[in-house]
Write an enzyme that holds these catalytic residues in place. Structure first.
Site, PDB file in Angstrom:
ATOM      1  N   GLU A 231       0.845  -1.196   0.000  1.00 33.97           N
ATOM      2  CA  GLU A 231       0.000   0.000   0.000  1.00 33.97           C
ATOM      3  C   GLU A 231       0.876   1.239   0.000  1.00 33.97           C
ATOM      4  O   GLU A 231       2.067   1.178   0.344  1.00 33.97           O
ATOM      5  CB  GLU A 231      -0.943   0.004   1.205  1.00 33.97           C
ATOM      6  CG  GLU A 231      -0.261   0.076   2.550  1.00 33.97           C
ATOM      7  CD  GLU A 231      -1.230  -0.059   3.719  1.00 33.97           C
ATOM      8  OE1 GLU A 231      -2.296  -0.657   3.541  1.00 33.97           O
ATOM      9  OE2 GLU A 231      -0.889   0.438   4.810  1.00 33.97           O
ATOM     10  N   HIS A 273      -4.647   2.780   7.546  1.00 37.82           N
ATOM     11  CA  HIS A 273      -3.520   2.403   8.386  1.00 37.82           C
ATOM     12  C   HIS A 273      -2.644   3.608   8.724  1.00 37.82           C
ATOM     13  O   HIS A 273      -2.599   4.588   7.959  1.00 37.82           O
ATOM     14  CB  HIS A 273      -2.661   1.356   7.681  1.00 37.82           C
ATOM     15  CG  HIS A 273      -3.352   0.041   7.517  1.00 37.82           C
ATOM     16  ND1 HIS A 273      -3.104  -0.819   6.474  1.00 37.82           N
ATOM     17  CD2 HIS A 273      -4.300  -0.562   8.263  1.00 37.82           C
ATOM     18  CE1 HIS A 273      -3.860  -1.891   6.583  1.00 37.82           C
ATOM     19  NE2 HIS A 273      -4.593  -1.763   7.660  1.00 37.82           N
ATOM     20  N   ALA A 295      11.629  -4.363 -11.552  1.00 36.54           N
ATOM     21  CA  ALA A 295      12.522  -5.317 -10.885  1.00 36.54           C
ATOM     22  C   ALA A 295      12.208  -6.767 -11.249  1.00 36.54           C
ATOM     23  O   ALA A 295      12.955  -7.683 -10.860  1.00 36.54           O
ATOM     24  CB  ALA A 295      12.429  -5.138  -9.375  1.00 36.54           C
ATOM     25  N   ALA A 297       8.860  -8.223 -10.965  1.00 42.21           N
ATOM     26  CA  ALA A 297       7.602  -8.748 -10.423  1.00 42.21           C
ATOM     27  C   ALA A 297       6.495  -8.612 -11.471  1.00 42.21           C
ATOM     28  O   ALA A 297       6.549  -7.739 -12.346  1.00 42.21           O
ATOM     29  CB  ALA A 297       7.219  -7.995  -9.158  1.00 42.21           C
ATOM     30  N   PRO A 300       0.002  -6.026 -12.244  1.00 43.79           N
ATOM     31  CA  PRO A 300      -1.109  -5.718 -13.160  1.00 43.79           C
ATOM     32  C   PRO A 300      -1.284  -4.209 -13.305  1.00 43.79           C
ATOM     33  O   PRO A 300      -0.623  -3.415 -12.619  1.00 43.79           O
ATOM     34  CB  PRO A 300      -2.316  -6.356 -12.485  1.00 43.79           C
ATOM     35  CG  PRO A 300      -1.978  -6.334 -11.028  1.00 43.79           C
ATOM     36  CD  PRO A 300      -0.481  -6.525 -10.952  1.00 43.79           C
TER      37      PRO A 300
END
Length: 584
Positions: A231, A273, A295, A297, A300
């Site tokens: 997040e 949070h 990197a 990953a 989406p």
């Protein structure tokens, strides 16, 4: 930080600050997974010791309760997970105490709002001693088919739908506990489910980071791919970016950083949070997603496409033969608690006790169906309340007035009778009021105050059989039975008991019929020919007149009258009345 698997099917935990529901959910998960031993070894409740009863499947078990962390750790040396449900005020101190126990490896801190300085101390101590802190502000973590912390994964329905009762092939880590529950379900729909899932918590300084757990997953052979949900705010995701760039992670990582909508707001926005607050471009969700994508990953274009990305990555691994789909199993049915089953209408259970005289389930208590407010508003007296609670109906006023007269006349007869004597002696011995009262009441019987029922019983039997006073008295004599309600230590034929005369006068004035009383008077006339002290006493008067009340009111059947006389209702009048005097 640990480098491999945190939990197993034999992992046991110590639970700090007793909370029934999360502990029961852990035990239900154990049963669902087919564990042989409960995952909660002991409970720590400061200042308390003993046991707490909970369910392990259908079996009710007793889990030990300890007053200190040290005592619990010593008593359960195999329990290496500490689940801390303390408030934010005491969470840090209790967590540090747990980390200092040599048997504890993992500490999960549920509380939000733990001071950041305290959290930093916990993190430093944990890393120096190769221990793991999950949280603060976390729901915990789960290893599918093995162990879960507290409320992780939500309800049993969600756990079953997410196939968490058996291990899958996906490692999952998130900051959000609520979103973890959502993602467990999502992952189960498009893969064979998760192997392990962790919610690190939403505070600015989590005890362990996203990359800490992804690196762990990389060392667990059963984990074939990793899903990460980050997040906006903070720079935790960049440690994962560096690990990917350095080649420390050789398993596919599907990641998404939530909070892309923050750019739509003109000013900086604090999300749910404490750590979900962008501190600049680098901490934005867009920047993190781009860095993760670069990197290596799988990232989406939106959260809506997250599920598809997870699905495609899993299917590719399956096609390459790197994943063998998990054989599906049918989990056992968890017994439903009786209260919830009754509430949902699934079962009906017989009650252990049924009350036909009082009910407090509505807006106000009722006596035999009469609301308390009506009793007060209509000016009911003690006799009316007795008629409702003892006879389950509203008797005519002359009946309830008669009951009140009986209570007033029998309230106290001086200190020399056995009941009063016992009460006085018990009081002088320093006992409490209830003990003194009971010691006096226990003396009530055929020789002291308890003759009302016997008098009613014998007078009724004789009258109903059509016996004369002579036949009744002589018949009792042959049987060796004293006539109940006849005889007095002080009163004589020429010095009668005023109470008896008052009762008789009231009955002759108000009762429709006094046939049983007249029979008692005939018995008295005959017994006085034998001895001058064989007068009708107050027990005999009340017993015979109560028969006339029951029979003459027209509100009782013959069967009901017989039952009232047989089971000892009428002695209750004497017990109730004399309690007033004994308390005095």
């Amino acid at each position: 930080m640990a480098t491999g698997q945190l939990f197993s099917r034999t992992t046991q935990a110590l639970f700090y600050n007793y909370k029934q529901l999360p502990i029961q959910r852990m035990l239900d998960f154990d049963f669902l997974c087919g564990r042989e031993t409960p995952s909660v070894a002991g409970i720590i409740n400061p200042g308390s010791e003993g046991f707490q009863k909970l369910f392990f499947g259908q079996e009710e078990i007793a889990i030990p309760v300890h007053s200190t962390i040290e005592a619990a750790s010593a008593a359960h040396p195999t329990a290496d997970v500490f689940i801390n449900f303390a408030s934010f005020r005491s969470a840090a101190a209790s967590s540090m105490a747990a980390l200092k126990q040599p048997t504890i490896r993992v500490v999960a801190i549920i509380a939000e709002g733990v001071p950041e300085a305290d959290t930093k101390q916990l993190i430093t101590y944990a890393r120096l001693n190769n221990k793991v802190v999950i949280g603060p502000a976390t729901v915990g973590g789960i290893q599918a088919g093995a162990f879960k912390i507290g409320d992780t994964a939500g309800t049993i329905d969600n756990i079953i739908q997410s196939k968490l009762y058996r291990p899958g092939s996906v490692g999952f880590v998130s900051k959000s506990g609520g979103m973890s529950n959502e993602l467990y379900n999502t992952i189960a729909r498009v893969t064979d489910g998760i192997y392990e899932g962790i919610a690190i918590g939403g505070d600015v300084f989590p005890g362990s980071t996203l990359s800490d757990h992804v690196l762990r997953f990389n060392n667990i052979p059963q984990v074939k791919m990793v899903v990460v949900l980050g997040e906006l705010g903070g720079r935790d995701e960049y440690s994962l970016v560096e690990a990917l760039k350095q080649g420390k992670i050789n398993k596919p990582v599907v990641a998404w950083v939530s909070g892309t909508c923050a750019r739509l707001f003109k000013s900086e926005v604090q999300f749910g949070h404490a750590g979900a607050k962008s501190g600049g471009e680098m901490e934005s969700a867009q920047a993190k997603n781009q860095a993760l994508r670069e990197a290596g990953a799988v990232v989406p274009t939106s959260y809506e496409a997250f599920e598809t990305a997870i699905k495609e990555t899993f299917e590719k691994l399956h096609e390459e033969g790197k994943i063998t789909p998990v054989k599906e199993v049918t989990p056992p049915q968890i017994p439903e608690d009786l209260n919830s089953a009754i509430k949902s209408g699934k079962v009906r259970a017989p009650t252990h006790i049924i009350s036909t005289i009082s009910d407090e389930r509505g807006e106000e208590p009722c006596y035999a169906g009469v609301p308390m407010s009506s009793i007060v508003e209509q000016g009911y007296g003690v006799g009316d309340v007795i008629s409702l609670l003892w006879f389950k109906r509203s008797l005519p006023r002359y009946c309830t007035h008669f009951i009140e007269i009986c209570i007033m006349l029998c309230a106290d007869h001086g200190p020399c009778v056995s009941g009063a004597h016992n009460t006085i002696v018990t009081a002088r011995a320093g006992k409490d009021l209830v003990s003194c009262l009971v010691s006096g009441l226990l003396t009530i019987g055929p020789r002291f105050g308890g003759a009302i029922d016997d008098a009613a019983r014998y007078f009724k039997d004789a009258y109903d059989r059509g016996l004369t006073a002579y036949e009744f008295v002589e018949g009792m004599k042959k049987k060796g039975i004293r006539v109940p309600g006849i005889g007095h230590r002080i009163k004589r034929g020429d010095h009668r008991d005023n109470r008896v005369e008052l009762l008789q006068q009231f009955a002759r004035t108000h009762f429709p019929s006094v046939k049983y009383m007249e029979f008692a008077v005939q018995v008295e006339t005959y017994t006085l020919t034998k001895a001058n002290n064989l007068v009708l006493n107050v027990d005999g008067a009340i017993g015979s007149l109560f028969l006339d009340l029951l029979a003459g009111s027209g509100m009782f059947t013959k069967q009901e009258i017989d039952e009232i006389v047989q089971i000892g209702y009428l002695n209750g009048l004497f017990v109730l009345a004399r309690s007033i005097g004994l308390i005095g």
